[in-house]
Design an enzyme around this catalytic site. Structure first.
Site, PDB file in Angstrom:
ATOM      1  N   CYS A  78       5.033  -1.518   6.070  1.00 44.07           N
ATOM      2  CA  CYS A  78       4.611  -1.825   4.518  1.00 44.07           C
ATOM      3  C   CYS A  78       5.422  -2.980   3.879  1.00 44.07           C
ATOM      4  O   CYS A  78       4.791  -3.669   3.015  1.00 44.07           O
ATOM      5  CB  CYS A  78       4.603  -0.564   3.695  1.00 44.07           C
ATOM      6  SG  CYS A  78       3.711   0.743   4.258  1.00 44.07           S
ATOM      7  N   HIS A 319      -3.451  -1.228  -1.139  1.00 45.42           N
ATOM      8  CA  HIS A 319      -2.251  -1.354  -0.331  1.00 45.42           C
ATOM      9  C   HIS A 319      -2.604  -2.006   0.972  1.00 45.42           C
ATOM     10  O   HIS A 319      -2.479  -1.068   2.074  1.00 45.42           O
ATOM     11  CB  HIS A 319      -1.545  -0.110  -0.446  1.00 45.42           C
ATOM     12  CG  HIS A 319      -0.215  -0.017   0.535  1.00 45.42           C
ATOM     13  ND1 HIS A 319       0.500  -1.214   0.776  1.00 45.42           N
ATOM     14  CD2 HIS A 319       0.119   1.043   1.250  1.00 45.42           C
ATOM     15  CE1 HIS A 319       1.519  -0.734   1.556  1.00 45.42           C
ATOM     16  NE2 HIS A 319       1.757   0.477   1.837  1.00 45.42           N
TER      17      HIS A 319
END
Length: 376
Positions: A78, A319
């Site tokens: 991420c 996200h």
């Protein structure tokens, strides 16, 4: 060596975008960033992506006419987008390149459906510990220690969804109650659906170059990148805390700041509600065990003393893994320029971005990047 500034930023809209492939998402983000920077010239590109197909960077940039220069693709879970940002900053700071593009892109809805899955060789895979379960264990630990309540966990979601009402690029927004958050479908006990980030598609970009002191440049005061160390019984903290704490200390030292209390606005990695709570404690914005109370009391809301995730955060903005970190950078740039209409933190001069990437067995996270930016 030279100072580094962000000249321009841009993002696509975030969400499930079956009508937009990686090329068009990148076109949206990079076109805006180049226009914002005021000059299309580039010397190199760093691109963060997790599930992008081989050549996704070159293919997407070719459509914009960006060819014939170095293009480097990085993957750091991420934190891939902010890893690209950190490397682009260093390329400028060291004088290796002049104007550098940092880009992040992800089409999660096309690549996979769900959380990053551990490798079969990892014990987490055999135990069913995908990232929702890993974060749920952190939440369960906090609950067991009395460091948070169910209502405080839900308050993070309520806050960030409310912030996203003022972000037209966000995937989700809404005026939810604590009861609605807690009553949403259970994903990984105790985390319900509205406490988990969505599956998202999107791209984000930033143009960096030597600091010149012009009116719209946002200075990069400091940036730090760390990989996780072995996470075992030696740490009293939940997964990700120590890596975030140590990376933030590096970035604040590089920025010449005595404490995170000098920061006016923060974008953190709230993939799950407990993630924001752990992070604000690890950063030192609030004492240990006070992260939940901070969300519940409004301390970390717009208008509070330490506004966190005015964009809506990962929970609400979305996200798309590789794009997330650069979307955070874009939000902080807009905040420091006074351009975050409807969600502006008044008088913001110093902003901080924290992105946490996880997934590798027995480590306290794959990577963490923390960047400190300063207003023009």
């Amino acid at each position: 060596m030279t100072g580094v500034s962000v000249y321009g930023v841009g993002t696509s809209h975030f969400g499930r975008r079956p009508d937009r492939d990686a090329v068009t998402l990148v076109h949206d983000a990079v076109s805006e960033a180049l226009a914002d920077a005021g000059d299309p010239a580039l010397d190199a590109v760093w691109v963060g992506t997790v599930f992008g197909a081989p050549g996704v960077a070159q293919r997407s940039l070719r459509a914009l006419g960006i060819t014939g220069i170095p293009v480097v693709t990085v993957e750091n879970a991420c934190a891939s987008g902010t890893t690209a940002f950190a490397e682009a900053c260093e390329a400028v700071r060291s004088g290796r390149y002049g104007r550098v593009l940092a880009l992040g892109v992800e089409r999660m809805s096309a690549a996979f459906d769900g959380a990053i899955t551990p490798e079969p060789s990892d014990p987490e895979q055999a135990s069913g510990l995908a990232l929702p379960a890993l974060y749920a264990m952190s939440a369960a630990r906090y609950l067991a220690l009395g460091a948070v309540t169910h209502e405080q966990l839900a308050a993070v979601s309520v806050k960030n969804h409310a912030h996203a009402l003022h972000n037209p690029r966000a995937q989700y927004a809404g005026s939810y109650t604590v009861e609605q958050v807690l009553g949403s479908r259970m994903i990984s006990d105790p985390l319900t659906l509205l406490q988990c980030c969505p599956t998202s598609d999107g791209a984000a970009a930033a143009v960096l170059g030597p600091a010149g002191g012009t009116g719209r440049e946002v200075a990069v005061r400091g940036v730090a990148l760390r990989s996780g160390a072995p996470w075992n019984e030696r740490s009293p903290h939940v997964w990700g805390h120590d890596l975030t704490r140590d990376t933030a200390a590096d970035a604040l030292a590089a920025a010449g700041l005595d404490a995170v209390s000098d920061v006016d606005v923060v974008e953190v990695h709230d993939a799950f509600t407990i993630g924001e709570i752990v992070t604000v404690e690890a950063l030192g914005l609030v004492p240990a065990g006070a992260g939940g109370r901070a969300a519940e009391s409004g301390l970390t809301a717009l208008g509070g003393r330490h506004p966190v995730n005015p964009s809506g955060g990962l929970l609400s903005r979305g996200h798309p893994l590789g794009a997330t970190g650069l979307a955070q950078v874009a939000e902080i740039v807009w905040q420091l320029r006074g351009e975050a209409t409807g969600r502006q933190v008044e008088g913001a001069r110093i902003g901080l971005v924290e992105t946490m990437g996880g997934g590798v067995s027995v480590l306290d996270g794959n990577a963490c990047v923390v960047a400190v930016l300063e207003a023009p």
